[in-house]
Write a protein that holds these residues in place. Structure first.
Motif, PDB file in Angstrom:
ATOM      1  N   GLY A  58       0.814  -1.209   0.000  1.00  0.00           N
ATOM      2  CA  GLY A  58       0.000   0.000   0.000  1.00  0.00           C
ATOM      3  C   GLY A  58       0.845   1.256   0.000  1.00  0.00           C
ATOM      4  O   GLY A  58       0.501   2.262  -0.614  1.00  0.00           O
ATOM      5  N   ALA A 181      -7.582  -7.483   5.875  1.00  0.00           N
ATOM      6  CA  ALA A 181      -8.568  -6.442   6.164  1.00  0.00           C
ATOM      7  C   ALA A 181      -9.611  -6.920   7.167  1.00  0.00           C
ATOM      8  O   ALA A 181     -10.100  -6.138   7.991  1.00  0.00           O
ATOM      9  CB  ALA A 181      -9.248  -6.003   4.868  1.00  0.00           C
ATOM     10  N   PHE A 245     -10.645   2.574   9.511  1.00  0.00           N
ATOM     11  CA  PHE A 245     -11.083   3.090   8.210  1.00  0.00           C
ATOM     12  C   PHE A 245     -10.521   2.237   7.077  1.00  0.00           C
ATOM     13  O   PHE A 245     -11.256   1.863   6.142  1.00  0.00           O
ATOM     14  CB  PHE A 245     -10.625   4.540   8.062  1.00  0.00           C
ATOM     15  CG  PHE A 245     -10.728   5.057   6.660  1.00  0.00           C
ATOM     16  CD1 PHE A 245     -11.938   5.476   6.157  1.00  0.00           C
ATOM     17  CD2 PHE A 245      -9.605   5.115   5.837  1.00  0.00           C
ATOM     18  CE1 PHE A 245     -12.045   5.945   4.851  1.00  0.00           C
ATOM     19  CE2 PHE A 245      -9.690   5.573   4.544  1.00  0.00           C
ATOM     20  CZ  PHE A 245     -10.917   5.996   4.042  1.00  0.00           C
ATOM     21  N   LEU A 246      -9.240   1.918   7.117  1.00  0.00           N
ATOM     22  CA  LEU A 246      -8.635   1.110   6.062  1.00  0.00           C
ATOM     23  C   LEU A 246      -9.273  -0.271   6.003  1.00  0.00           C
ATOM     24  O   LEU A 246      -9.503  -0.821   4.915  1.00  0.00           O
ATOM     25  CB  LEU A 246      -7.133   0.984   6.296  1.00  0.00           C
ATOM     26  CG  LEU A 246      -6.295   2.251   6.093  1.00  0.00           C
ATOM     27  CD1 LEU A 246      -4.834   1.975   6.410  1.00  0.00           C
ATOM     28  CD2 LEU A 246      -6.429   2.775   4.667  1.00  0.00           C
ATOM     29  N   SER A 247      -9.556  -0.848   7.157  1.00  0.00           N
ATOM     30  CA  SER A 247     -10.188  -2.161   7.189  1.00  0.00           C
ATOM     31  C   SER A 247     -11.575  -2.109   6.552  1.00  0.00           C
ATOM     32  O   SER A 247     -11.904  -2.943   5.699  1.00  0.00           O
ATOM     33  CB  SER A 247     -10.291  -2.654   8.635  1.00  0.00           C
ATOM     34  OG  SER A 247     -11.003  -3.869   8.714  1.00  0.00           O
ATOM     35  N   THR A 249     -13.009   0.195   4.502  1.00  0.00           N
ATOM     36  CA  THR A 249     -13.040   0.536   3.080  1.00  0.00           C
ATOM     37  C   THR A 249     -12.422  -0.557   2.219  1.00  0.00           C
ATOM     38  O   THR A 249     -12.870  -0.802   1.093  1.00  0.00           O
ATOM     39  CB  THR A 249     -12.312   1.865   2.829  1.00  0.00           C
ATOM     40  OG1 THR A 249     -10.990   1.818   3.408  1.00  0.00           O
ATOM     41  CG2 THR A 249     -13.075   3.019   3.455  1.00  0.00           C
ATOM     42  N   GLY A 250     -11.414  -1.229   2.736  1.00  0.00           N
ATOM     43  CA  GLY A 250     -10.832  -2.332   1.986  1.00  0.00           C
ATOM     44  C   GLY A 250     -11.809  -3.478   1.808  1.00  0.00           C
ATOM     45  O   GLY A 250     -11.855  -4.125   0.756  1.00  0.00           O
ATOM     46  N   GLY A 375     -15.043   6.799   0.586  1.00  0.00           N
ATOM     47  CA  GLY A 375     -14.122   5.925   1.306  1.00  0.00           C
ATOM     48  C   GLY A 375     -13.106   5.276   0.390  1.00  0.00           C
ATOM     49  O   GLY A 375     -11.925   5.188   0.723  1.00  0.00           O
ATOM     50  N   ILE A 376     -13.559   4.849  -0.782  1.00  0.00           N
ATOM     51  CA  ILE A 376     -12.643   4.223  -1.731  1.00  0.00           C
ATOM     52  C   ILE A 376     -11.591   5.217  -2.214  1.00  0.00           C
ATOM     53  O   ILE A 376     -10.398   4.902  -2.291  1.00  0.00           O
ATOM     54  CB  ILE A 376     -13.434   3.636  -2.913  1.00  0.00           C
ATOM     55  CG1 ILE A 376     -14.242   2.410  -2.458  1.00  0.00           C
ATOM     56  CG2 ILE A 376     -12.492   3.252  -4.058  1.00  0.00           C
ATOM     57  CD1 ILE A 376     -15.183   1.876  -3.501  1.00  0.00           C
ATOM     58  N   HIS A 379      -9.153   5.765   0.580  1.00  0.00           N
ATOM     59  CA  HIS A 379      -8.320   4.575   0.762  1.00  0.00           C
ATOM     60  C   HIS A 379      -7.203   4.529  -0.277  1.00  0.00           C
ATOM     61  O   HIS A 379      -6.084   4.096   0.021  1.00  0.00           O
ATOM     62  CB  HIS A 379      -9.199   3.324   0.644  1.00  0.00           C
ATOM     63  CG  HIS A 379      -8.484   2.045   0.949  1.00  0.00           C
ATOM     64  ND1 HIS A 379      -8.724   1.303   2.084  1.00  0.00           N
ATOM     65  CD2 HIS A 379      -7.531   1.357   0.271  1.00  0.00           C
ATOM     66  CE1 HIS A 379      -7.951   0.237   2.097  1.00  0.00           C
ATOM     67  NE2 HIS A 379      -7.212   0.235   1.002  1.00  0.00           N
ATOM     68  N   ASN A 388      -3.719  13.458   1.689  1.00  0.00           N
ATOM     69  CA  ASN A 388      -4.257  12.102   1.802  1.00  0.00           C
ATOM     70  C   ASN A 388      -3.137  11.068   1.656  1.00  0.00           C
ATOM     71  O   ASN A 388      -3.053  10.097   2.425  1.00  0.00           O
ATOM     72  CB  ASN A 388      -5.303  11.906   0.714  1.00  0.00           C
ATOM     73  CG  ASN A 388      -6.246  10.732   0.983  1.00  0.00           C
ATOM     74  OD1 ASN A 388      -7.328  10.652   0.408  1.00  0.00           O
ATOM     75  ND2 ASN A 388      -5.853   9.804   1.813  1.00  0.00           N
ATOM     76  N   LEU A 392      -1.873   8.371   4.595  1.00  0.00           N
ATOM     77  CA  LEU A 392      -1.840   6.928   4.384  1.00  0.00           C
ATOM     78  C   LEU A 392      -0.428   6.372   4.584  1.00  0.00           C
ATOM     79  O   LEU A 392      -0.252   5.281   5.137  1.00  0.00           O
ATOM     80  CB  LEU A 392      -2.340   6.597   2.977  1.00  0.00           C
ATOM     81  CG  LEU A 392      -3.836   6.801   2.724  1.00  0.00           C
ATOM     82  CD1 LEU A 392      -4.166   6.521   1.273  1.00  0.00           C
ATOM     83  CD2 LEU A 392      -4.674   5.910   3.636  1.00  0.00           C
TER      84      LEU A 392
END
Length: 492
Positions: A58, A181, A245-247, A249-250, A375-376, A379, A388, A392
């Protein structure tokens, strides 16, 4: 908040009182801390390698805009910003068609910046779901190059995207990212609860408030497991919102959990509205086609009219113009501005009649559809631009540090004296679930089953862990049970 957590009682606390027993059995409790401790420990150890891969891949992907700009400088940028206006879009498309010997003209993406090139996309049957994109200098009509792309993504971005999502291992690789995720939010929330429980129970420390003790590790702590635990946990607290959030949206666009998410959107009628593209006046002149496949029904010369109609109807900013795929279908114009405030409006255009046949506006999307789209984009690092991306990157680096400290704790807690030497620390005690009160145990089983259904990768791996743990416990009990000794012969 992931990986191992130190399970020894903090030195600041008094010794725990003996557990009350009833009929020789431990009294049941409402506390889930022992169970969370064991789950956090084992989930962290087993899932951490997957999280390390996700964080590293990522971290590479998040800076693809800058990497693309360097690697594909010739294709993405005009030779120079001309003193005059760009050529008509139809002339740029015509130049791309003349330079591309095969394929069907599909989409044109006008230059979105003064120094950017125009992208003209061709469908080529041999490429499957990928396309051929020709890059045109908007000022001179010069062809700056062509690349095999995947819905607008360059080969580099496509490669890094596939690497992050499934390590180029197809279906097997998909399981890695979805499992990571699915467990990320579990270890993050579990670690947060364990750390808050530990810090808020410590007595006698008057110099630091509970909030300070939770958010900042004690720099005065002695070197060793206490200091490492503080860095592991306090850093995890700062990361927990971003990791959740990452979890989430993933998972929304994962294979299995994503399918369940789509079912939920369908049941709530919360999907993005579909653009109706039928009912256009039959086009004349035909579309560009060569090399096999079905010819586009739209005349590329109409693209100027389509662009004019779109702009006069408020479709501003970066856009994609799609040619109709068959007679009676309309041209489409889609806003693709992923930077906040986003613009995702779409229209279907009949250039012969000069009308807009249908329109869908982002403002009219259902709330969940909006939330999912935002969200995507966040992400992927697009929503707020460079800020952003940096956020990340900080999350990825922070997660790597937390995992490193978790494994370091596991090593630091190993027995090192006499015959008790071991390579790593002992796991938390087994059987914590048997000490829970029955109502709490029943609710926990039902909630876990529901989560396992919604997140299949979590459910399957949790069952596998429980089976492994049960077998390991059975083997250990048999190994530790002393063999019965034969009675001595009479008169011996």
């Amino acid at each position: 908040m992931s990986v191992a957590t130190d399970v020894s009682p903090p030195t600041e606390e008094p010794a725990a009182a003996p557990i009350a027993r009833t009929g020789g059995q431990p009294a049941r409790t409402w506390s889930v801390v022992p169970l969370l401790t064991r789950l956090h420990f084992y989930a962290g150890i087993l899932v951490a390698p997957l999280l390390v891969i996700a964080a590293l891949t990522g971290l590479l992907f998040v800076f693809t805009p800058q990497l693309d700009s360097i690697v594909y400088d010739k294709e993405l940028h005009a030779a120079r910003v001309g003193p005059g206006l760009p050529k008509p879009l139809s002339e740029q498309v015509a130049a791309a068609i003349a330079a591309h010997p095969t394929g069907t003209f599909s989409t044109v993406i006008p230059a979105s910046a003064p120094d950017a090139t125009t992208k003209v996309v061709f469908m080529v049957p041999e490429l499957g779901e990928k396309q051929e994109t020709v890059y045109v200098d908007p000022y001179t009509g010069e062809i700056r190059g062509q690349l095999v792309t995947w819905w607008g993504s360059t080969p580099l971005t496509t490669w890094l995207d596939d690497f992050h999502r499934h390590l180029h291992l197809d279906d097997i690789g998909v399981l890695y990212s979805e499992t990571a995720a699915s467990w990320l939010w579990v270890v993050a929330l579990g670690g947060l609860i364990l750390w808050c429980n530990r810090q808020w129970r410590i007595r006698g420390e008057k110099r630091r408030s509970r909030v300070e003790a939770t958010l900042l590790y004690d720099t005065a702590a002695a070197k060793g497991v206490r200091r490492t635990r503080g860095m592991h946990a306090a850093t995890g607290v700062w990361l927990v919102v971003g990791l959740l959030f990452l979890s989430a949206t993933g998972l929304t666009w994962s294979d299995y959990a994503g399918a369940n998410f789509k079912l939920a959107l369908d049941s709530l009628n919360a999907n993005r509205p579909e653009l109706v593209t039928t009912g256009a006046t039959a086009a004349t002149g035909g579309g560009h086609h060569s090399g096999g496949g079905t010819a586009a029904a739209g005349d590329p010369a109409q693209v100027d009219t389509v662009l004019h109609i779109a702009r006069t109807n408020g479709i501003t900013g970066p856009i994609e113009i799609g040619a109709p795929a068959e007679d009676g279908a309309a041209w489409t114009v889609v806003q693709n501005d992923n930077v906040w405030p986003v613009h995702f409006d779409k229209i279907a255009v009949d250039p012969v009649a000069g009308t807009v046949l249908h329109r869908t506006d982002y403002a009219d999307w259902p709330f969940l559809a909006k939330l999912s789209a935002l969200g995507i984009q966040a992400h992927m690092g697009y929503l707020f631009g460079l800020a952003n991306q940096l956020l990340l990157a900080a999350l990825a680096i922070g997660l790597l540090c937390v995992i490193f400290w978790g494994y370091r704790m596991w090593w630091q807690r190993r027995p090192t004296r006499g015959e008790r030497r071991a390579p790593v620390g002992a796991p938390p005690a087994r059987g914590a679930w048997r000490k829970l009160r029955v109502p709490l145990l029943i609710v926990g089983i039902l909630v876990t089953a529901a989560i396992g259904w919604a997140l299949p990768a979590f459910g399957v791996t949790l069952v596998a862990f429980l089976l492994f743990d049960a077998v390991a416990g059975l083997i250990r009990r048999r190994r530790d049970t002393p063999a019965p000794t034969s009675p001595a012969p009479a008169g011996a």
